[in-house]
Design a protein around this motif. Structure first.
Motif, PDB file in Angstrom:
ATOM      1  N   ARG A   1       0.837  -1.210   0.000  1.00 45.44           N
ATOM      2  CA  ARG A   1       0.000   0.000   0.000  1.00 45.44           C
ATOM      3  C   ARG A   1       0.866   1.252   0.000  1.00 45.44           C
ATOM      4  N   SER A   2       1.891   1.261   0.814  1.00 48.20           N
ATOM      5  CA  SER A   2       2.793   2.412   0.894  1.00 48.20           C
ATOM      6  C   SER A   2       3.489   2.676  -0.445  1.00 48.20           C
TER       7      SER A   2
ATOM      8  N   TYR B   1       2.411   1.673  -3.397  1.00 54.27           N
ATOM      9  CA  TYR B   1       1.353   2.076  -4.337  1.00 54.27           C
ATOM     10  C   TYR B   1       1.080   3.577  -4.211  1.00 54.27           C
ATOM     11  N   ILE B   2       0.935   4.051  -2.985  1.00 57.37           N
ATOM     12  CA  ILE B   2       0.672   5.476  -2.755  1.00 57.37           C
ATOM     13  C   ILE B   2       1.822   6.323  -3.282  1.00 57.37           C
ATOM     14  N   ASP B   3       3.046   5.939  -2.984  1.00 54.04           N
ATOM     15  CA  ASP B   3       4.208   6.697  -3.470  1.00 54.04           C
ATOM     16  C   ASP B   3       4.262   6.737  -4.995  1.00 54.04           C
TER      17      ASP B   3
ATOM     18  N   CYS C   1       0.024   8.227  -6.378  1.00 53.09           N
ATOM     19  CA  CYS C   1      -0.679   9.425  -5.911  1.00 53.09           C
ATOM     20  C   CYS C   1      -0.035  10.706  -6.439  1.00 53.09           C
TER      21      CYS C   1
ATOM     22  N   GLU D   1      -3.683   9.590  -8.500  1.00 53.49           N
ATOM     23  CA  GLU D   1      -4.660   8.762  -7.800  1.00 53.49           C
ATOM     24  C   GLU D   1      -4.717   9.211  -6.346  1.00 53.49           C
ATOM     25  N   ASP D   2      -5.700   8.733  -5.628  1.00 55.73           N
ATOM     26  CA  ASP D   2      -5.755   9.029  -4.206  1.00 55.73           C
ATOM     27  C   ASP D   2      -5.605   7.726  -3.422  1.00 55.73           C
ATOM     28  N   GLU D   3      -5.564   7.861  -2.113  1.00 56.50           N
ATOM     29  CA  GLU D   3      -5.328   6.675  -1.284  1.00 56.50           C
ATOM     30  C   GLU D   3      -6.444   5.647  -1.408  1.00 56.50           C
TER      31      GLU D   3
ATOM     32  N   ALA E   1      -5.377   2.917  -3.663  1.00 62.83           N
ATOM     33  CA  ALA E   1      -4.457   1.981  -3.005  1.00 62.83           C
ATOM     34  C   ALA E   1      -5.249   0.980  -2.173  1.00 62.83           C
ATOM     35  N   THR E   2      -6.254   1.465  -1.485  1.00 58.49           N
ATOM     36  CA  THR E   2      -7.112   0.588  -0.689  1.00 58.49           C
ATOM     37  C   THR E   2      -7.859  -0.379  -1.592  1.00 58.49           C
TER      38      THR E   2
END
Length: 190
Positions: A21-22, A24-26, A29, A35-37, A40-41
């Motif tokens: 997840r971390s 993916y966000i890096d 986003c 994209e937003d968090e 990732a979720t």
């Protein structure tokens, strides 16, 4: 520092969800993806289903005990799926090419690396790790026509663009892997 690539073929990858997840966000986003968090979720909510897919393969890049990149892939089922971006891919290729080129091939679902690793060859190594044993070399993926860097990356790595939506559009493009037997049959852009 050495970065190790570890291949996963089962639900063991789920022990790394927070790290994935971390990353993916890096990776997604920031521009150009924006994209937003929540995405990732959503990716993580699909992962338990993904690990049960035929041919599931994932790779993680680990540096000093930390995951800094990952890739996920599986075998595309027949009939060709109709959710997510699949209809755009099928529309671009047509029914016969979609069935012949993509069904039964290794589909790359996600490829993400932390921006700090950009330009190190890490994404290339992850992509190779999940495609090296693709059936008969048949590997494919989708990416957005809006991301010129991603499209250039795949081309540099020997991937062939098989669909050609408007460059000013917001469509997706299908790329065939470097050993895909249909590469030479892919239509050239107008």
């Amino acid at each position: 520092m050495t970065t190790d690539i570890r291949v996963h073929r089962d639900a063991g990858i789920l022990t790394h969800t927070e790290s994935l997840r971390s990353v993916y966000i890096d990776a997604f986003c920031a521009p150009p993806w924006h994209e937003d968090e929540a995405q990732a979720t959503e990716f993580l909510s699909r992962l338990p289903v993904s690990v049960r897919r035929a041919g599931f393969t994932a790779a993680t890049a680990v540096c000093d005990g930390e995951i800094v990149g990952f890739a996920t892939a599986w075998t595309t089922p027949a009939p060709f799926p109709t959710d997510r971006c699949y209809p755009q891919a099928a529309a671009g290729l047509g029914n016969d090419r979609t069935a012949g080129w993509l069904c039964g091939a290794r589909e790359i679902d996600e490829l993400a690396v932390r921006p700090t690793t950009s330009g190190t060859g890490l994404a290339t190594r992850l992509l190779e790790a999940v495609t090296t044993d693709a059936p008969e070399g048949r590997a494919w993926l989708l990416t957005s026509v809006r991301n010129g860097r991603a499209m250039a990356f795949y081309r540099r790595n020997g991937w062939t663009q098989a669909t050609h939506p408007s460059p000013d559009g917001k469509g997706i493009v299908v790329f065939l892997g470097p050993r895909h037997p249909a590469r030479s049959l892919a239509p050239l852009p107008l």
